[in-house]
Design a protein around this motif. Structure first.
Motif, mmCIF file in Angstrom:
data_model
loop_
_atom_site.group_PDB
_atom_site.id
_atom_site.type_symbol
_atom_site.label_atom_id
_atom_site.label_comp_id
_atom_site.label_asym_id
_atom_site.label_seq_id
_atom_site.Cartn_x
_atom_site.Cartn_y
_atom_site.Cartn_z
ATOM 1 N N MET A 422 0.921 -1.032 -0.080
ATOM 2 C CA MET A 422 0.123 -0.015 -0.005
ATOM 3 C C MET A 422 0.857 1.247 -0.105
ATOM 4 S SD MET A 422 -3.103 -1.008 0.110
ATOM 5 C CE MET A 422 -2.340 -2.520 -1.042
ATOM 6 N N THR A 423 1.846 1.096 0.854
ATOM 7 C CA THR A 423 2.870 2.305 0.824
ATOM 8 C C THR A 423 3.366 2.519 -0.549
ATOM 9 O OG1 THR A 423 3.112 1.884 3.289
ATOM 10 C CG2 THR A 423 5.019 3.450 2.088
ATOM 11 N N THR A 424 3.659 1.437 -1.179
ATOM 12 C CA THR A 424 4.610 1.576 -2.620
ATOM 13 C C THR A 424 3.592 2.126 -3.578
ATOM 14 O OG1 THR A 424 5.799 -0.213 -2.191
ATOM 15 C CG2 THR A 424 5.393 0.342 -4.396
ATOM 16 N N TYR A 425 2.220 1.831 -3.521
ATOM 17 C CA TYR A 425 1.264 2.778 -4.242
ATOM 18 C C TYR A 425 1.127 3.915 -4.096
ATOM 19 C CZ TYR A 425 -0.365 -2.058 -5.889
ATOM 20 O OH TYR A 425 -0.366 -3.414 -6.448
ATOM 21 N N ARG A 426 1.188 4.413 -2.808
ATOM 22 C CA ARG A 426 1.202 5.751 -2.618
ATOM 23 C C ARG A 426 2.330 6.612 -3.005
ATOM 24 N NH1 ARG A 426 0.211 5.768 3.973
ATOM 25 N NH2 ARG A 426 0.409 8.094 3.575
ATOM 26 N N LYS A 427 3.475 5.960 -3.124
ATOM 27 C CA LYS A 427 4.753 6.735 -3.422
ATOM 28 C C LYS A 427 4.289 6.778 -5.140
ATOM 29 C CE LYS A 427 7.985 5.109 0.354
ATOM 30 N NZ LYS A 427 9.159 4.440 0.465
ATOM 31 N N LEU A 428 3.916 5.797 -5.514
ATOM 32 C CA LEU A 428 3.754 5.840 -7.117
ATOM 33 C C LEU A 428 2.953 6.777 -7.471
ATOM 34 C CD1 LEU A 428 3.851 2.023 -7.740
ATOM 35 C CD2 LEU A 428 5.836 3.411 -8.431
ATOM 36 N N ALA A 429 1.774 7.026 -6.865
ATOM 37 C CA ALA A 429 0.605 8.202 -6.901
ATOM 38 C C ALA A 429 1.310 9.440 -6.907
ATOM 39 C CB ALA A 429 -0.559 7.860 -6.091
ATOM 40 N N SER A 430 2.050 9.606 -5.815
ATOM 41 C CA SER A 430 2.850 10.871 -5.816
ATOM 42 C C SER A 430 3.639 11.111 -6.960
ATOM 43 C CB SER A 430 3.577 10.778 -4.372
ATOM 44 O OG SER A 430 2.832 10.738 -3.272
ATOM 45 N N SER A 431 4.046 10.287 -7.586
ATOM 46 C CA SER A 431 5.151 10.522 -8.679
ATOM 47 C C SER A 431 4.217 11.013 -9.954
ATOM 48 C CB SER A 431 5.631 9.523 -9.161
ATOM 49 O OG SER A 431 6.777 9.790 -10.375
ATOM 50 N N SER A 432 3.274 10.159 -10.602
ATOM 51 C CA SER A 432 2.641 10.458 -11.765
ATOM 52 C C SER A 432 1.436 9.505 -11.871
ATOM 53 C CB SER A 432 3.603 10.216 -12.752
ATOM 54 O OG SER A 432 3.807 8.930 -13.300
ATOM 55 N N ILE A 433 0.576 10.044 -12.883
ATOM 56 C CA ILE A 433 -0.492 8.858 -13.148
ATOM 57 C C ILE A 433 -0.086 7.827 -14.072
ATOM 58 C CG2 ILE A 433 -1.160 10.105 -15.350
ATOM 59 C CD1 ILE A 433 -3.530 8.654 -12.813
ATOM 60 N N LEU A 633 7.707 20.826 -8.026
ATOM 61 C CA LEU A 633 6.133 20.499 -8.279
ATOM 62 C C LEU A 633 5.485 20.156 -7.157
ATOM 63 C CD1 LEU A 633 6.406 19.113 -12.080
ATOM 64 C CD2 LEU A 633 5.204 21.312 -11.140
ATOM 65 N N HIS A 634 4.578 21.012 -6.554
ATOM 66 C CA HIS A 634 3.739 20.651 -5.446
ATOM 67 C C HIS A 634 2.128 20.239 -6.093
ATOM 68 C CE1 HIS A 634 6.553 21.846 -2.205
ATOM 69 N NE2 HIS A 634 7.196 22.133 -3.252
ATOM 70 N N THR A 635 1.864 18.880 -5.881
ATOM 71 C CA THR A 635 0.630 18.909 -6.248
ATOM 72 C C THR A 635 -0.636 18.628 -5.299
ATOM 73 O OG1 THR A 635 1.386 17.721 -8.414
ATOM 74 C CG2 THR A 635 -0.960 17.175 -7.853
ATOM 75 N N GLN A 636 -1.522 19.392 -5.248
ATOM 76 C CA GLN A 636 -2.423 19.045 -4.011
ATOM 77 C C GLN A 636 -3.866 18.141 -4.047
ATOM 78 O OE1 GLN A 636 -1.754 21.313 -1.323
ATOM 79 N NE2 GLN A 636 0.187 21.690 -2.568
ATOM 80 N N ASP A 637 -3.301 16.948 -4.684
ATOM 81 C CA ASP A 637 -4.357 16.200 -4.734
ATOM 82 C C ASP A 637 -4.397 15.038 -3.928
ATOM 83 O OD1 ASP A 637 -1.852 14.828 -5.558
ATOM 84 O OD2 ASP A 637 -2.501 14.184 -7.669
#
Length: 941
Positions: A422-433, A633-637
């Motif tokens: 789950m943590t891995t997926y969060r890190k990937l989501a913080s990078s890019s779609i 780049l700071h994304t507020q998503d």
């Protein structure tokens, strides 16, 4: 001539059966007899049979070795220590002055030479009219050799070491104790320092077997650096070779192993059964600390056991303290276990840190000219407002992640693996779609195929896979195999993939990156370095840049799958004509891109803030001519992105406030403090705990973490202020010698071997000349060339392949050095024009050893005294270096000089200087007067 009798060389000191002592002048054959022309008085000459002569050498005499074979090399000058007769052979024990070694030799191979002291006492400048210049060149030849011997500066190393690197390596090599913790700031070249240390130890025969232990992502980098910069081939344990049984270790002397592989019981046992290591090096050594309860971790146990296997251990880390004094003390105990008691009271006795820790700071290091290397960098925050599609996707992803974490908390060991995923997926989501959808698609496909439906994820396998390919997590199959984490997982992943579809053509983050960063930088004529954590994001960005800015051409890549040659080829394309280089951290570690780029963008923000320091360090390092500009780049998503942005904003404000208090170079100090704070913050645990909390609670935790980081930095600074540092104010490690002296030596010596038209070119960075006919083809590295250009620095030689780099091991440079050092060249004593030198100068060649008699270093120690000879003083390295730079003009020796008093004053000054710096670990091994000079009268010599 008879061959069964070893005949005395000319100049050999002998006596006959009548007790007459003298010198052999000539040898000739008369029938079966070998006769020696023997002078035993001022004018008394006689021919005597060789077999009637005996050795007259006595302890204290200075001699020169003359080999019996014309092709053998002389052992040089030495001093007689003892004599003996063994099986009828008369032998002399000679301590050779330059090597410091002793050998028993047949007396016939030695000739007596007059000590420099005798020439000083008599004012004998020799027969050459240019004796003053010969004195300078003789001393300069020895100085250049010693400079190379202690630093590798003129060897075949593909580096140009900086002053702080040379001085740190010199400190380790000459301290008498090769066990240190090296705590340089990021970007100051710890790898180069280690390479110099290993080079120096190898020259002393103390680095045959070397083990480097480092984090998994760095093993290839270490292998590449050692090969590319130092010409050393290291093998990676577990990749390049295995050891089926201990006897195989004798085939592997230069080894690199990942830290987490080495800590396993079996591998640790194998490493400790290897038969002992000459040197063991731990990179990122702060990972070796004991846990928060003081318990010994597997990593710490590995270091402890290897410490018992080696006489030399180096720990490398930019953050040795991290606000935890007990863990810091545990590291110090690894390095110097004999000081355990002192380290137990570290806060009460912080000065002990100077005995163990070496630390260079970016704000203090300089180039060879004494100019500061670093002046700070500026960071700009680029906000990205997510659209409705991105927010809908993140809401659904958050539900998926929370469900997975909840299941994981109830599933024991299997649950730890689920939490890791789950943590891995969060890190990937913080990078890019692109990164997150690639990972989710791989997971969904494996669930649909029901591969290994009953298999449970193995946490160790997951961690090893993530460490081995950290920039390829999105497409790493091993991470996504296994049974469903919870009922309905496949359906929820399918919903996520469908929600992701409308984001791809309208990705707000990508649009802001291109419109506000990539396009403006390209149109301003500058190059852009882009960092991301994952290869999936890297590919996504390259394709987007090709579509949006086709006129910019190719965007080149660097990532962890590429070999060193492939990475270097990418850098060459970027340097030549590519506008963009997109690098992952796994690919960019250890590569320096400062020559043609000063603008970088962080497309994603890593959960480990210290990685930001590593990224900036690719540009913010020695050789950068412009102010480094960083865009984040700071994304507020998502909460993760908000928390990382909040952390970075607040730490920059804190660094700015701390740097404003009394800093001489405020911007450089701000960058240094920012790096220290980022390296001290542990935000990953906050993010992992925050899945169920409100963002404002996470913000409060971040504030606490920042305050802890500030306190940790303060405590670290307090303790490490006692560490030994190396600024630009001292040249004691280089004897005041630099590449200007190489140019001066070559410019003066080349005409002496017949070279013509010797001229400096390339703003003095190279010398061109023509060889005389008799020397064309003599030096192998020159081939049949007549016109030659020698580059005085490696960078110039790298860019001009036709130039010959300065290389002490090359036959031309070696020939020039040997010529200037030869006894026949003279320069042993000189008189120079007054004003260029002090009244009297003596230069001693000193060798240091440790308490075990092992060689530490050679050193030139210069002394001087004024005309009356009442007292002497040491001549500083800077003064000696200045004296050796410019030609000396000969003069006439002073007629009525107190030479005995001068000799005594110079000797006392030398002995006082040596005694002042002698320690238990650093003892003088041998010393001799290399050359001396006086300021003669103004009349012609």
């Amino acid at each position: 001539m008879r061959t069964d009798v070893l005949l005395p060389t000319l100049g050999c000191w002998v006596h006959d059966d009548q007790g007459r002592v003298g010198m052999a002048l000539e040898v000739r054959a008369e029938g079966e007899r070998s006769l020696v022309h023997f002078r035993y008085g001022a004018r008394d000459l006689v021919w005597i049979e060789a077999k009637a002569l005996r050795s007259a050498f006595a302890p204290g005499m200075q001699v020169e070795h003359v080999p019996s074979s014309p092709v053998a090399r002389s052992l040089g000058l030495g001093e007689v220590r003892a004599t003996r007769v063994l099986a009828g052979c008369e032998q002399v024990l000679v301590q050779f002055l330059e090597q410091g070694t002793c050998r028993w030799l047949p007396y016939q191979t030695l000739r007596r030479v007059k000590p420099v002291e005798d020439r000083l006492l008599r004012g004998e400048v020799g027969t050459f009219p240019d004796h003053a210049e010969r004195f300078r060149l003789r001393v300069l030849a020895h100085a250049l050799e010693i400079w190379d011997r202690n630093t590798g500066a003129l060897g075949r190393l593909d580096i140009d070491p900086l002053p702080h690197q040379i001085r740190l390596a010199h400190k380790v090599l000459t301290s008498g104790n090769p066990n240190w913790l090296i705590a340089d700031d990021v970007g100051l070249g710890k790898t180069i320092e280690v390479g110099l240390i290993l080079h120096g130890l190898a020259r002393r025969n103390r680095a045959r077997r070397v083990l480097i232990v480092c984090p998994a992502p760095l093993v290839r980098q270490w292998q590449d650096e050692m090969r590319l910069k130092f010409g050393q081939h290291y093998e990676i344990y577990g990749r390049d070779f295995q050891v089926p049984e201990p006897s195989y270790w004798r085939l592997h002397d230069k080894v690199i192993v990942s830290l987490d592989l080495a800590k396993r019981d079996k591998v640790r046992g194998d490493l400790c059964a290897a038969g002992g290591w000459d040197v063991v090096i731990f990179d990122e050594a702060h990972r070796l600390g004991r846990d928060d309860n003081g318990e010994c971790t597997q990593r710490h146990r590995l270091a402890q056991e290897l410490r018992r296997q080696t006489p030399a251990m180096l720990l490398l880390t930019a953050t040795p303290h991290q606000g935890k004094t007990p863990r810091f003390a545990a590291l110090l105990k690894l390095v110097r276990p004999e000081l355990r008691r002192a380290f137990s009271t570290l806060e009460a006795n912080p000065e002990i840190v100077a005995e163990v820790v070496l630390r260079n700071r970016k704000t203090r290091v300089t180039d060879a000219a004494g100019k500061p290397l670093f002046h700070g960098h500026e960071t700009h925050r680029i906000a990205v407002e997510p659209g409705p599609a991105s927010l809908a996707f993140m809401d659904e992803l958050t539900r998926y992640l929370r469900h997975g974490y909840a299941v994981g908390e109830r599933a024991g060991d299997r649950g730890r693996a689920i939490g890791f995923m789950m943590t891995t997926y969060r890190k990937l989501a913080s990078s890019s779609i692109a990164a997150i959808t690639t990972a989710l698609l791989g997971r969904w496909q494996r669930l649909q195929a029901a591969q290994r439906a009953n298999a449970a994820p193995d946490l160790e396998t997951l961690i090893e896979a993530s460490e081995a390919t950290p920039d390829g997590l999105a497409d790493q199959p091993d991470l996504f195999a296994g049974a469903a984490f919870f009922e309905g997982e496949a359906a929820q992943i399918l919903r996520l993939l469908r929600l992701a579809e409308p984001i791809w053509p309208h990705d707000e983050k990508l649009r802001v990156f291109i419109d506000q960063i990539a396009a403006p930088v390209f149109r301003s004529g500058r190059k852009l370095l882009v960092f991301t954590e994952y290869r999936a994001t890297q590919t996504y960005l390259r394709e987007a840049l090709l579509r949006a800015l086709p006129e910019a051409g190719e965007a080149v890549l660097i990532n962890g799958t590429m070999s060193l040659d492939e990475k270097l080829a990418s850098i060459e394309r970027f340097t030549a004509d590519a506008a963009f280089l997109i690098s992952t951290e796994a690919g960019g570690e250890g590569l320096n891109l400062q020559e043609r780029c000063h603008v970088m963008a962080n497309y994603d923000l890593p959960w480990n803030p210290s990685r930001l320091v590593q990224r900036i360090g690719r540009l913010y390092r020695y050789g950068q001519k412009h102010r480094v500009i960083v865009f984040n780049l700071h994304t507020q998503d998502s909460f993760d992105a908000k928390a990382l942005g909040l952390m970075l904003d607040r730490v920059q404000v804190m660094a700015r406030d701390l740097a404003a208090v009394g800093a001489e170079f405020r911007e450089a100090m701000e960058a240094e403090i920012l790096g220290e704070l980022l390296e001290s913050i542990e935000i990953e645990p906050i993010l992992e705990r925050a899945m169920r909390t409100r963002p404002e609670l996470g913000a409060a935790e971040i504030d606490r973490a920042l305050e802890e980081a500030r306190q940790a930095r303060s405590l670290q600074d307090e303790l490490l202020s006692f560490a030994t540092g190396f600024d630009g104010s001292s040249s004691s490690a280089t004897f005041g010698i630099d590449r200007r002296h190489v140019a001066a030596f070559l410019g003066a010596m080349l005409p002496r071997i017949g070279a013509r038209n010797v001229e400096p070119v390339h703003q003095g960075r190279a010398l061109s000349f023509e060889l005389p006919d008799e020397l064309v083809g003599v030096f192998p590295e020159l081939g049949r060339r007549r016109s030659v250009t020698i580059a005085l620095d490696r960078d110039l030689a790298r860019h001009h392949r036709e130039m010959l780099p300065v290389d002490l091991d090359g036959s031309l440079f070696r020939h020039l050095l040997d010529t200037a050092k030869a006894r026949a060249f003279d320069g042993l004593y000189a008189a120079a024009r007054a004003g260029r030198i002090p009244a009297w100068v003596a230069v001693h060649h000193l060798r240091w050893q440790n308490e075990r008699g092992e060689l530490l270093e050679d050193e030139l120690v210069a002394s001087c005294c004024e005309a009356g000879g009442e007292s002497g003083r040491p001549l500083s390295p800077e003064e000696l270096g200045s004296l050796l730079l410019m030609p000396l003009e000969s003069a006439t020796p002073t007629a009525s000089a107190p030479r005995m008093e001068v000799d005594t004053a110079l000797r006392q000054a030398f002995e006082t200087t040596v005694a002042r710096v002698t320690t238990w670990h650093r003892q003088p091994a041998s010393a001799f007067l290399l050359a001396a000079a006086e300021a003669g009268s103004e009349g012609a010599p």
